[in-house]
Design a protein around this motif. Structure first.
Motif, mmCIF file in Angstrom:
data_model
loop_
_atom_site.group_PDB
_atom_site.id
_atom_site.type_symbol
_atom_site.label_atom_id
_atom_site.label_comp_id
_atom_site.label_asym_id
_atom_site.label_seq_id
_atom_site.Cartn_x
_atom_site.Cartn_y
_atom_site.Cartn_z
ATOM 1 N N LYS A 143 31.795 30.376 37.084
ATOM 2 C CA LYS A 143 31.908 29.904 38.510
ATOM 3 C C LYS A 143 33.520 29.711 39.085
ATOM 4 O O LYS A 143 33.585 29.620 40.080
ATOM 5 C CB LYS A 143 31.354 28.429 38.417
ATOM 6 N N GLU A 144 34.134 29.918 37.867
ATOM 7 C CA GLU A 144 35.529 30.092 38.133
ATOM 8 C C GLU A 144 36.249 31.404 38.599
ATOM 9 O O GLU A 144 35.446 32.479 37.943
ATOM 10 C CB GLU A 144 36.591 29.384 37.078
ATOM 11 N N GLY A 145 37.233 31.441 39.136
ATOM 12 C CA GLY A 145 37.864 32.890 39.376
ATOM 13 C C GLY A 145 38.485 33.253 38.062
ATOM 14 O O GLY A 145 39.214 32.460 37.564
ATOM 15 N N PHE A 146 38.449 34.517 37.676
ATOM 16 C CA PHE A 146 38.835 34.959 36.190
ATOM 17 C C PHE A 146 39.766 36.309 36.612
ATOM 18 O O PHE A 146 39.235 37.274 37.195
ATOM 19 C CB PHE A 146 37.698 35.202 35.308
ATOM 20 N N ALA A 147 40.946 36.565 36.144
ATOM 21 C CA ALA A 147 41.654 37.573 35.959
ATOM 22 C C ALA A 147 42.251 37.895 34.559
ATOM 23 O O ALA A 147 42.837 36.992 33.892
ATOM 24 C CB ALA A 147 42.803 37.749 37.148
ATOM 25 N N ASN A 178 36.960 39.111 38.358
ATOM 26 C CA ASN A 178 35.640 38.841 38.869
ATOM 27 C C ASN A 178 35.907 38.715 40.532
ATOM 28 O O ASN A 178 36.898 38.635 41.059
ATOM 29 C CB ASN A 178 35.058 37.743 38.245
ATOM 30 N N SER A 179 34.778 38.745 41.214
ATOM 31 C CA SER A 179 34.724 38.514 42.425
ATOM 32 C C SER A 179 35.226 37.283 43.094
ATOM 33 O O SER A 179 35.594 37.047 44.147
ATOM 34 C CB SER A 179 33.234 38.711 43.066
ATOM 35 N N ARG A 180 35.185 36.033 42.363
ATOM 36 C CA ARG A 180 35.500 34.854 42.771
ATOM 37 C C ARG A 180 37.228 34.663 42.592
ATOM 38 O O ARG A 180 37.741 33.789 43.259
ATOM 39 C CB ARG A 180 34.989 33.773 41.847
ATOM 40 N N PHE A 181 37.809 35.619 41.894
ATOM 41 C CA PHE A 181 39.180 35.437 41.724
ATOM 42 C C PHE A 181 39.932 35.654 42.934
ATOM 43 O O PHE A 181 39.901 36.665 43.462
ATOM 44 C CB PHE A 181 39.750 36.509 40.735
ATOM 45 N N SER A 182 40.731 34.552 43.423
ATOM 46 C CA SER A 182 41.319 34.543 44.680
ATOM 47 C C SER A 182 40.546 34.873 45.789
ATOM 48 O O SER A 182 41.091 35.556 47.006
ATOM 49 C CB SER A 182 42.762 35.747 44.649
ATOM 50 N N LYS A 183 39.390 34.766 45.836
ATOM 51 C CA LYS A 183 38.344 35.154 46.978
ATOM 52 C C LYS A 183 38.719 34.312 48.229
ATOM 53 O O LYS A 183 38.494 35.097 49.434
ATOM 54 C CB LYS A 183 36.934 34.668 46.677
ATOM 55 N N GLN A 184 39.304 33.247 48.178
ATOM 56 C CA GLN A 184 39.872 32.469 49.375
ATOM 57 C C GLN A 184 41.032 33.271 50.068
ATOM 58 O O GLN A 184 41.255 32.876 51.236
ATOM 59 C CB GLN A 184 40.102 31.098 49.079
ATOM 60 N N MET A 185 41.509 34.073 49.381
ATOM 61 C CA MET A 185 42.835 34.792 50.130
ATOM 62 C C MET A 185 42.267 36.046 50.719
ATOM 63 O O MET A 185 42.384 36.967 50.299
ATOM 64 C CB MET A 185 43.694 35.185 49.042
#
Length: 735
Positions: free
Chosen positions: A97-101, A113-120
């Motif tokens: 559920k968290e952004g991962f890099a 993953n797709s959630r990493f910095s998705k808000q940017m």
């Protein structure tokens, strides 16, 4: 030649093909040659050897090819497993559920993953493997979706983020567009890489903000309520000189209607409302106040007084707050200033007032002396009048015990006797405390042998401890100390009795430790201990830790007497206790340097000897006590001559025309007569008749007089057993 014709870089098939051609050519030339010379044969041999070498090389190359094929197969299998692992890892981090890099040791992006910095959304498509960490931070810092705090620049945030990256672990929060929050956690991997996890904490931050706003609202209400309860008027201005807080007391003191004071009002507007009504009482005026408010530098506290109306005087205190706001408080000092004026006026007639006050103080001193004398008379009266009926009651009960046959009635009489003993102990304790507090207590300091006193204490208390199932142990010594024997015995008896009373199991130890020029008597027990917050209170009157204890177990006076007696004798008293482990009381006594005094004689206990037909003269002015003692002595077999005074005793003796065997006299008789004089008068006629004095007076002078008179003495209330013991001993061998 072979090295020239065959190129090692050729393939195995090409090298074989060349070798076959060479062999055919050589064979053909050998066959065509007409000259069978040794040279031809040598060439043939070389051709044969060359063919053998080619055959061997071919086998080696074939084996190497097989090994290469096996290696390629294993490599392909490993590549497949690696791809599978990579796919599994990618799937796993994608489910987070968290952004991962993940960045490698060289700070290049390995995967995310797709959630990493998705808000940017402006840089999301640029987050590809191989992206350098510094470039990643630069993109984030300059993204319009990053919401920086006021005064923070993208360059400053970028430098801060890179500084955080140098640490092995970092955690911080970032605000992004749409009022959302991310918590960023960065950790190092074992190989020096970096893992970054981004968690959306927007909801948490909203709840925290709501809670903070609620707390601020509650705090504001609390501050408002506090201000309203102050007796001072308070005005609070912010750094823009706008009113942000006040209380109604300020409006009352400044005589401003409530509707004229509004939050947000500037100080200049507020001051215009009240300036004309103020009268400055000192060097500070309007100009100074306005200049202080308008100052841009650090303002020192300002204090002055103002007058409002006809007679109201206010003390004003203004102070700057850390945010450059300021607080102004108003205190009504009208009464104080009126008092100052009154004092100033009173100074004009100071001599007269001092004389009047001196007379008042003299009257107060006389009243205090009369009260102290009254208290002293009460103590003296209580010593005699309160103990008179108690002595009579004890003697009546003792006489009943001899006459009653039914066991249940004897048991009731025993309980009554025990109750009277408890009352006696309580009264004695109250009288001791009264004497100690009133300053009437006198001390007779002498050399005392601790072994004798502690042995007597052991004989008295060891049966009580044994009856309760406790071990009572005494560690004695032969030291001589300087103290008052009566008070010292009372101190040790109270401490040891308390230890037995409050200890349910275990033991009580009384021991002596020698110091430099002093000894310390310690009383240890294994009782429940005394809590630290109660250790001072145990020396108060009527204070008992066990509030449900029966009054027969004490009224909380023992330690009060111990503390006062130790203070009177200047014997340091110490207390050490641990809850659940026990308590130790200790008393320090100075060692004696004088010659030890003679040990006082002990009053013997009753031995059961017959007192039949012994004549006893009883002189007691109290009718009830005289009747009770007569009944008791009659029950013991004595022939009693009860008298109210000396004259009556002398008349009775003349009538019976016989000498008495013993004299029992009260110390205080009617009309100021003393029992001592009565004993001397009877002895002057009938010789050295054994005598005892009954008294409630515990002064040391009386004890000395009795020793000189060779007469025993008993304190009221009288103990029947001790009295009978004296009579049996005094009348032994007479008849």
């Amino acid at each position: 030649m072979t090295r020239e014709l065959i190129d090692p870089r050729d393939t195995l098939e090409r090298q074989n093909e060349k070798l076959l051609k060479i062999t055919e050519t050589l064979m053909r030339r050998v066959e065509q040659s007409s000259e069978a010379s040794g040279a031809a044969y040598a060439q043939f041999q070389r051709a044969v050897m060359l063919e053998e070498e080619v055959r061997s090389r071919t086998k080696e190359l074939e084996h190497a090819l097989d090994l290469l094929n096996v290696s390629n197969a294993k490599l392909a299998e490993a590549n497949a497993e690696t791809e599978a692992a990579r796919a599994n890892l990618a799937n796993a981090i994608e489910t987070l559920k968290e952004g991962f890099a993940l960045f490698d040791p060289s700070d290049a992006l390995v995967m995310c993953n797709s959630r990493f910095s998705k808000q940017m959304r402006d840089i999301y498509h640029l987050l590809k493997p191989g992206l350098n960490f510094e470039n990643y931070v630069h993109l984030i810092a300059h993204s319009p979706y990053l919401s920086l705090p006021d005064g923070e620049t993208p360059q400053g945030w970028e430098a801060y983020r890179l500084a955080q990256h140098k640490n092995s672990h970092a955690a911080f929060s970032v605000r992004i567009a749409d009022n959302r929050w991310l918590q960023v956690s960065e950790r190092r991997t074992p190989d020096g890489g970096t893992v970054i996890i981004q968690t959306d904490i927007t909801e948490m931050m909203r709840l925290e903000l709501q809670e903070r706003e609620r707390l601020l609202d509650d705090q504001a209400k609390l501050i408002k309520a506090t201000l309203e309860h102050l007796n001072q008027g308070v005005l609070i201005f912010d750094d823009q000189s706008q009113l942000v807080g006040w209380n109604h007391r300020a409006g009352e003191l400044l005589a401003i209607p409530a509707n004229r004071v509004q939050l947000g009002t500037f100080f200049s507007s507020f001051y215009r409302e009240v300036r004309d009504d103020l009268k400055f009482l000192g060097p500070i005026d309007n100009t100074d106040v306005e200049a202080w408010v308008a100052s841009k530098t650090t303002r020192a506290p300002l204090s002055f007084e103002i007058g409002i109306g006809a007679d109201r005087v206010l003390a004003v205190f203004a102070q700057q707050m850390p945010d450059r706001g300021f607080v102004i408080s108003f205190t009504d000092i009208t009464a104080e200033r009126a008092a100052v004026r009154a004092i100033r006026q009173a100074n004009e007639t100071l001599e007269q007032r001092v004389a009047v006050r001196t007379l008042d103080l003299e009257d107060a001193l006389s009243e205090a002396e009369r009260a102290n004398a009254s208290k002293s008379r009460f103590v003296a009266a209580a010593s005699h009048d309160l103990l008179q009926p108690l002595s009579a009651a004890k003697l009546y009960v003792a006489s009943l015990d001899c006459d009653l046959q039914r066991s249940e009635l004897r048991e009731r009489v025993s309980k009554v006797s025990n109750a009277l003993v408890s009352v006696e102990q309580i009264l004695a304790a109250l009288l001791d405390i009264s004497k100690l507090d009133s300053g009437l207590a006198s001390v007779d300091v002498s050399s005392i042998n601790l072994r004798d006193m502690l042995t007597q204490l052991n004989d008295e208390l060891e049966p009580l401890a044994r009856k309760k199932g406790l071990e009572f142990r005494l560690v004695n010594c032969d030291e001589w100390v300087e103290s008052d024997a009566s008070y010292l015995r009372r101190i040790l008896q109270n401490l040891a009795s308390n230890a037995i009373r409050y200890t349910d199991h275990g033991k009580v130890l009384v021991g002596v430790r020698r110091g430099s020029g002093s000894v310390r008597i310690e009383v240890w027990d294994t009782g429940p201990g005394i809590p630290e917050d109660q250790q001072e209170k145990v020396f108060f009157e009527f204070h008992r830790l066990n509030a449900t204890a029966n009054p027969t177990e004490g009224m909380g006076l023992g330690l009060a007497i111990v503390e006062r007696a130790c203070r009177l004798l200047q014997h340091p008293l110490h207390l050490s206790s641990h809850v659940g482990r026990g308590t130790c009381f200790s008393v320090e006594l100075p060692l004696s340097v004088a010659t030890p005094s003679k040990k006082p004689a002990q009053i013997p206990a009753s031995s059961g000897k017959s007192l039949e037909h012994q004549i006893a003269v009883l002189i007691e002015n109290d009718a009830e006590l005289r009747s009770a003692m007569t009944i008791t002595l009659d029950d013991w077999g004595l022939d009693v001559l009860p008298c109210a005074n000396l004259e009556e005793a002398q008349e009775l003796l003349r009538e019976v025309d016989t000498a008495p065997n013993v004299i029992i006299a009260d110390y205080q008789l009617d009309d100021g007569a003393l029992g001592i004089d009565a004993i001397n008068s009877i002895r002057a006629i009938h010789g050295p008749v054994p005598a005892c004095l009954v008294t409630a007076n515990r002064s040391r002078d009386l004890q000395g007089i009795c020793e000189t008179l060779d007469a025993a003495f008993f304190y009221k209330p009288i103990d029947p057993g001790e009295l009978r013991g004296f009579l049996e001993d005094a009348l032994a061998g007479t008849g």
